[in-house]
Enzyme design. Structure first.
Site, PDB file in Angstrom:
ATOM      1  N   ASP A   1      -3.142  -1.484   3.726  1.00 26.21           N
ATOM      2  CA  ASP A   1      -3.776  -1.886   2.477  1.00 26.21           C
ATOM      3  C   ASP A   1      -3.250  -3.235   2.003  1.00 26.21           C
ATOM      4  O   ASP A   1      -2.046  -3.447   1.874  1.00 26.21           O
ATOM      5  CB  ASP A   1      -3.540  -0.831   1.391  1.00 26.21           C
ATOM      6  CG  ASP A   1      -4.178   0.497   1.748  1.00 26.21           C
ATOM      7  OD1 ASP A   1      -5.400   0.519   1.953  1.00 26.21           O
ATOM      8  OD2 ASP A   1      -3.449   1.498   1.843  1.00 26.21           O
TER       9      ASP A   1
ATOM     10  N   ASP B   1       1.343  -3.554   7.737  1.00 21.82           N
ATOM     11  CA  ASP B   1       0.885  -2.565   6.766  1.00 21.82           C
ATOM     12  C   ASP B   1      -0.650  -2.583   6.822  1.00 21.82           C
ATOM     13  O   ASP B   1      -1.247  -3.465   7.466  1.00 21.82           O
ATOM     14  CB  ASP B   1       1.416  -2.937   5.384  1.00 21.82           C
ATOM     15  CG  ASP B   1       1.001  -1.952   4.306  1.00 21.82           C
ATOM     16  OD1 ASP B   1       0.871  -0.752   4.621  1.00 21.82           O
ATOM     17  OD2 ASP B   1       0.785  -2.384   3.155  1.00 21.82           O
TER      18      ASP B   1
ATOM     19  N   ASP C   1       2.411  -6.302   1.910  1.00 24.26           N
ATOM     20  CA  ASP C   1       2.120  -6.919   0.608  1.00 24.26           C
ATOM     21  C   ASP C   1       3.115  -6.544  -0.469  1.00 24.26           C
ATOM     22  O   ASP C   1       3.111  -7.147  -1.543  1.00 24.26           O
ATOM     23  CB  ASP C   1       0.711  -6.531   0.148  1.00 24.26           C
ATOM     24  CG  ASP C   1       0.606  -5.049  -0.191  1.00 24.26           C
ATOM     25  OD1 ASP C   1       0.831  -4.222   0.706  1.00 24.26           O
ATOM     26  OD2 ASP C   1       0.321  -4.720  -1.355  1.00 24.26           O
TER      27      ASP C   1
END
Length: 532
Positions: free
Chosen positions: A112, A110, A370
């Site tokens: 961010d 990912d 996250d």
């Protein structure tokens, strides 16, 4: 609403008589049963006496129980030399499942809070912008829930005000338990409860609490569902309107952390022949500027596939959305995608086409993200990929765990719990008073330990003793978890992670008080034989 709030630590403790374990200097007002330390806070400095047979009852039995208490207090102190602290490395990777990096051929990421780590300074910006959007446009509780759907008392807030434990219990029909039908569904959103699962949730939780507090403080009536939707929409608009992207792009030095370490991780993997891909919900222009800042203008040469605006988690389940190619200016192409080329940029698409075009399947793929639901859950459960969770809060929590205050407080709490369980067989009036004093001290210790992490909510990984609902999902949806992607730099690319064998309840028959007094036996078997 269920969630874990901002982290804070505020407690000090005093040595008892120079040799004993920690004793609370003050109590936590948000926890039930916390008050001034009771008679249990005795100094263990007296000479240790050999265990003697328990007296028949009365004052002699009470003295016997306190003698056992003193023995264990001293033993716990002796078992924890100063060097026992700082054992955990905040930069370590922790394994829920055995995984060998030697078997991993493809690494996915990912963007961010995975490739790009953001500074805490971003949170006030999101909060303020969402608040302004909410103002222009226009009985919910924020609480912490454990792995068994029980509310941790002392962690429920309406707005910014704590909700009394009795009211919380009354709201749920006389129990702390939240029924399954009210709990969140697979993606963390249920009919009446939503889980806050990532660090982006902090501004949303803060804004929701402040708005509720404002309405209550001014006597304004409001519908909880409407308020929650408006707050969520305001936070979403910060992202949709590109405000967050603008702030980060204007000052990347301020907001992006560990960029050089991200470059080092990616370069190292490529140097060892690994294939890399990126799947993110962020737009290409934002990702491109961030990656140029961290890696350099040729960052796309490190990745075999780059997918932006993927619309996770539906990317993993919706087969209908095709891939679209983007040019350097971000304009969409019309041609049909029959292969995913290195150096090119693709938008949307779906995982099923991704698997068909790349043939990257099963445990040879390791994906990092996250968000447990949006990034990891489908990949592990539906497709058998290996997964790594990025939990930025982990670094701070480990530093707290490594403190002498935490280590002594937790160890004595565990020892006292074992002592309570074994000594509850004594039920005369004097013994019950002793047990009540121990229970009070145990509750004080639990509140102190909680406040070390955060005065309102405690650790994101535990309630007083149970794992949190978040921890339960973390174990279920991730093979590995770590504070940041840079933790990979501490391990060889062929390293094998072995999870620690944590004992099940029936595999750990020895209590701390038995270790301390030399009584190595299974709990209760002799003490409770008379019950049969």
């Amino acid at each position: 609403m269920a969630g874990a709030g901002l982290r804070a630590a505020a407690r000090r403790w005093l040595p008892c008589g120079g040799r004993g374990g920690p004793r609370a200097a003050s109590s936590s007002p948000s926890c039930p049963g916390c008050g001034p330390p009771g008679p249990g806070a005795h100094c263990p400095g007296a000479p240790r006496s050999a265990p003697a047979p328990a007296p028949a009852g009365g004052a002699e039995l009470s003295a016997h129980l306190w003698a056992r208490y003193q023995d264990m207090r001293r033993l716990v102190h002796d078992l924890l030399p100063p060097e026992v602290c700082s054992l955990l490395n905040p930069a370590a990777i922790y394994a829920n499942n055995e995984i060998s990096l030697r078997d991993v051929e493809v690494y996915g990421f990912d963007y961010d809070y995975t490739l790009a780590q953001y500074a805490d300074a971003l949170h006030p910006e999101i909060f303020s912008a969402a608040r302004d959007i909410l103002i222009e446009h226009y009985k919910s509780l924020l609480m912490k829930i454990d792995a068994f759907h029980y509310v941790q008392l002392g962690t429920a807030y309406r707005g910014l005000q704590p909700v009394p434990d009795e009211e919380v219990i009354d709201l749920y029909g006389g129990t702390q338990h939240i029924p399954l039908y009210q709990m969140s569904g697979f993606y963390g959103k249920g009919p009446s409860i939503k889980q806050f699962m990532d660090i982006f949730s902090l501004p949303e939780m803060a804004l929701l609490s402040c708005v509720v507090d404002h309405f209550l403080g001014h006597g304004l009536e409001f519908d909880q569902a409407h308020l929650y939707k408006d707050v969520t929409d305001a936070i979403r608009d910060v992202h949709v309107k590109g405000l967050m992207y603008q702030w980060i792009e204007r000052d990347m030095e301020k907001y992006i952390l560990r960029g050089d370490e991200t470059f080092a991780v990616l370069s190292r993997l490529v140097a060892h022949g690994k294939q890399l891909f990126l799947i993110t919900n962020s737009p290409f222009s934002f990702v491109d500027k961030g990656m140029r800042h961290m890696v350099g203008p040729d960052w796309r040469q490190l990745f075999d596939v780059v997918i932006v605006q993927a619309d996770k988690p539906s990317f993993f389940t919706d087969r209908r959305k095709p891939f679209r190619k983007l040019d350097e200016k971000g304009s969409l192409h019309w041609d049909r995608i029959t292969r995913l080329e290195k150096g090119k940029i693709y938008r949307q698409g779906n995982l099923y086409d991704f698997l068909r075009l790349t043939e990257w399947r099963g445990p040879r793929v390791l994906y990092f993200g996250d968000h447990l639901y949006s990034d990891l859950a489908d990949l592990m459960l539906r497709h058998g990929w290996r997964t790594g969770a990025i939990i930025p809060e982990l670094e701070r929590e480990i530093r707290i765990i490594n403190t002498e205050q935490y280590m002594h407080s937790l160890t004595w709490q565990q020892a006292l719990t074992g002592l309570l369980e074994r000594m509850q067989t004594y039920q005369d009036a004097e013994s019950r008073q002793v047990l009540a004093a121990w229970m009070k001290e145990r509750q004080e210790l639990r509140c102190i330990t909680k406040a070390l992490f955060n005065a309102q909510f405690g650790s994101i990984f535990r309630t007083f003793h149970n794992p949190t609902y978040f921890s339960r999902r973390l174990v279920r949806f991730s093979d590995l978890y770590m504070a940041s992607l840079s933790c990979l730099l501490n391990y060889r690319v062929d390293f094998t992670f072995y999870p620690r064998r944590t004992p099940l309840q029936h595999e750990a028959p020895l209590w701390m008080d038995q270790l301390c007094t030399g009584c190595m036996k299974t709990p209760f078997l002799s003490d409770m034989a008379h019950i049969r």
